[in-house]
Motif scaffolding. Sequence first.
Motif, PDB file in Angstrom:
ATOM      1  N   TYR A 104      43.058  27.413  44.254  1.00 24.83           N
ATOM      2  CA  TYR A 104      44.309  26.792  43.800  1.00 24.83           C
ATOM      3  C   TYR A 104      44.393  26.905  42.284  1.00 24.83           C
ATOM      4  O   TYR A 104      43.354  26.917  41.598  1.00 24.83           O
ATOM      5  N   LEU A 142      36.304  13.246  50.415  1.00 24.32           N
ATOM      6  CA  LEU A 142      35.704  14.385  51.108  1.00 24.32           C
ATOM      7  C   LEU A 142      34.789  13.920  52.250  1.00 24.32           C
ATOM      8  O   LEU A 142      34.767  14.529  53.326  1.00 24.32           O
ATOM      9  N   TYR A 185      39.298  28.960  52.588  1.00 27.26           N
ATOM     10  CA  TYR A 185      38.357  28.614  51.513  1.00 27.26           C
ATOM     11  C   TYR A 185      37.414  27.526  51.992  1.00 27.26           C
ATOM     12  O   TYR A 185      37.640  26.911  53.039  1.00 27.26           O
ATOM     13  N   ASP A 217      36.977  13.090  54.978  1.00 25.57           N
ATOM     14  CA  ASP A 217      37.537  14.307  55.579  1.00 25.57           C
ATOM     15  C   ASP A 217      36.550  14.972  56.535  1.00 25.57           C
ATOM     16  O   ASP A 217      36.879  15.281  57.680  1.00 25.57           O
ATOM     17  N   VAL A 274      35.389  23.857  51.466  1.00 27.33           N
ATOM     18  CA  VAL A 274      35.404  22.581  50.740  1.00 27.33           C
ATOM     19  C   VAL A 274      34.151  22.546  49.861  1.00 27.33           C
ATOM     20  O   VAL A 274      33.163  23.225  50.158  1.00 27.33           O
ATOM     21  N   VAL A 330      37.549  20.027  58.128  1.00 22.34           N
ATOM     22  CA  VAL A 330      38.088  18.668  57.963  1.00 22.34           C
ATOM     23  C   VAL A 330      39.074  18.282  59.091  1.00 22.34           C
ATOM     24  O   VAL A 330      39.780  17.286  58.964  1.00 22.34           O
ATOM     25  N   GLU A 380      50.209  20.149  56.606  1.00 25.45           N
ATOM     26  CA  GLU A 380      49.768  21.510  56.294  1.00 25.45           C
ATOM     27  C   GLU A 380      50.183  22.371  57.478  1.00 25.45           C
ATOM     28  O   GLU A 380      50.234  21.885  58.609  1.00 25.45           O
ATOM     29  N   ARG A 414      37.693  26.012  55.659  1.00 21.87           N
ATOM     30  CA  ARG A 414      38.982  25.559  56.165  1.00 21.87           C
ATOM     31  C   ARG A 414      39.819  26.791  56.462  1.00 21.87           C
ATOM     32  O   ARG A 414      39.792  27.762  55.688  1.00 21.87           O
ATOM     33  N   VAL A 471      45.792  16.291  56.438  1.00 23.07           N
ATOM     34  CA  VAL A 471      45.164  15.826  55.195  1.00 23.07           C
ATOM     35  C   VAL A 471      45.871  16.322  53.929  1.00 23.07           C
ATOM     36  O   VAL A 471      46.351  17.446  53.881  1.00 23.07           O
ATOM     37  N   HIS A 487      50.234  23.736  52.118  1.00 21.85           N
ATOM     38  CA  HIS A 487      50.385  22.279  52.082  1.00 21.85           C
ATOM     39  C   HIS A 487      51.848  21.927  51.826  1.00 21.85           C
ATOM     40  O   HIS A 487      52.496  22.568  50.972  1.00 21.85           O
ATOM     41  N   HIS A 503      46.050  27.778  54.733  1.00 22.19           N
ATOM     42  CA  HIS A 503      47.156  26.868  55.057  1.00 22.19           C
ATOM     43  C   HIS A 503      48.106  26.732  53.878  1.00 22.19           C
ATOM     44  O   HIS A 503      47.730  26.976  52.730  1.00 22.19           O
ATOM     45  N   GLY A 515      44.294  16.568  50.946  1.00 20.71           N
ATOM     46  CA  GLY A 515      43.363  17.393  50.167  1.00 20.71           C
ATOM     47  C   GLY A 515      43.416  17.033  48.694  1.00 20.71           C
ATOM     48  O   GLY A 515      44.291  16.272  48.257  1.00 20.71           O
ATOM     49  N   PRO A 516      42.486  17.571  47.923  1.00 21.76           N
ATOM     50  CA  PRO A 516      42.370  17.151  46.527  1.00 21.76           C
ATOM     51  C   PRO A 516      43.168  17.998  45.533  1.00 21.76           C
ATOM     52  O   PRO A 516      43.068  17.771  44.341  1.00 21.76           O
ATOM     53  N   PHE A 517      43.957  18.959  45.997  1.00 19.47           N
ATOM     54  CA  PHE A 517      44.523  19.923  45.046  1.00 19.47           C
ATOM     55  C   PHE A 517      46.016  19.755  44.787  1.00 19.47           C
ATOM     56  O   PHE A 517      46.634  20.596  44.136  1.00 19.47           O
TER      57      PHE A 517
HETATM   58  C1  BEZ Z   1      42.477  21.044  51.073  1.00 20.32           C
HETATM   59  O1  BEZ Z   1      43.163  21.392  51.973  1.00 20.32           O
HETATM   60  O2  BEZ Z   1      42.836  21.409  49.998  1.00 20.32           O
HETATM   61  C2  BEZ Z   1      41.258  20.195  51.307  1.00 20.32           C
HETATM   62  C3  BEZ Z   1      41.342  19.197  52.247  1.00 20.32           C
HETATM   63  C4  BEZ Z   1      40.241  18.392  52.463  1.00 20.32           C
HETATM   64  C5  BEZ Z   1      39.078  18.587  51.740  1.00 20.32           C
HETATM   65  C6  BEZ Z   1      39.017  19.606  50.795  1.00 20.32           C
HETATM   66  C7  BEZ Z   1      40.113  20.421  50.586  1.00 20.32           C
END
Ligand code: BEZ
Length: 288
Positions: free
Chosen positions: A155, A73, A189, A76, A191, A243, A229, A210, A98, A215, A213, A100-102
């Motif tokens: 998510y 993060l 949403y 990011d 971060v 990010v 994304e 953010r 990116v 992914h 999007h 991302g964490p999900f």
């Molecule tokens: C996301 O897109 O899920 C994400 C990307 C970077 C940091 C946090 C969330």
Amino acid sequence: MRTVSPSTLTETLLGLSSADTDPRVQEVLGALVRHLHAFAKEVGLTHAEWRKGLELLTRAGEITDDDRNEFVLFSDVLGLSSLVDMINSPAGCTSSSVLGPFHQLGAPEVPVGGDLIGTNEGDQVVVEGTVRDQSGAPISGAVIELWQTAENGLYSGQDPRQEHYNLRMSMTTGADGRYAVSTVRPAPYMVPTDGPVGDILRATGRHAWRPSHLHFIVQAKGFRTLVTEVFPSDDPYLDEDAVFGVRSDLVMEYRPGNRAELAQDIVARDRLNDSFSKVDFDFVLPPG
Ligand code: BEZ
Ligand code: FE
């Protein structure tokens, strides 16, 4: 080394590497040290500021677990992840963005034309396109993973009310390279801001939003894997992603859908409400 001084320390340190150090390690670590020392000199880093930086990193370590990585993060929100994406994205192909964490491994395989709406509330949308190589030829057997938020901006995995793999899928293209799926519009949403990254955002007056999007990971034999994304053109955060993941070629349009124009294999065709949207988005993969 008794004579080490601010003007000699950097070169002294760089001179310590042994002759058999891997040249790329030497190049990367050497540049890191040079820039780190130059940074400290440029700002006249105080002991209190140096300690504060180390405290932030320590707290990042403490808050990091299997489900959350605060270091990623940091990368990011400081733009490093996106910089690495951009300098490694070959021209003429779909830009990467990116991860991302999900992301979750093991999302269910859905046939081309399949449905993710299920019982999800929200604006319905059919997303469709083709996976191609740089010459424009369709790629058969490309595996596309898609994951997104529900209408509430969460998510599955963050939201106990969603099933484990809600709004997640894997889909394999046929000879025509085509993918197609019905889903709901994802929502913008924020971060996470409850850790040291949140402190940095607040200290610099930045918001954590953010743009909404979808992914994607697109993989095919003989091609480089694309992690990216796709963002809607009408999202209010499109030009202020916390990010920096947005690229002009990753912006999609939600157009009013027309049921009569939908392909026969869209399984939710007759269940879609009248206000559904259509998105057309193609992926171009670089050779592997
Ligand atoms: C996301 O897109 O899920 C994400 C990307 C970077 C940091 C946090 C969330
Ligand atoms: Fe995301």
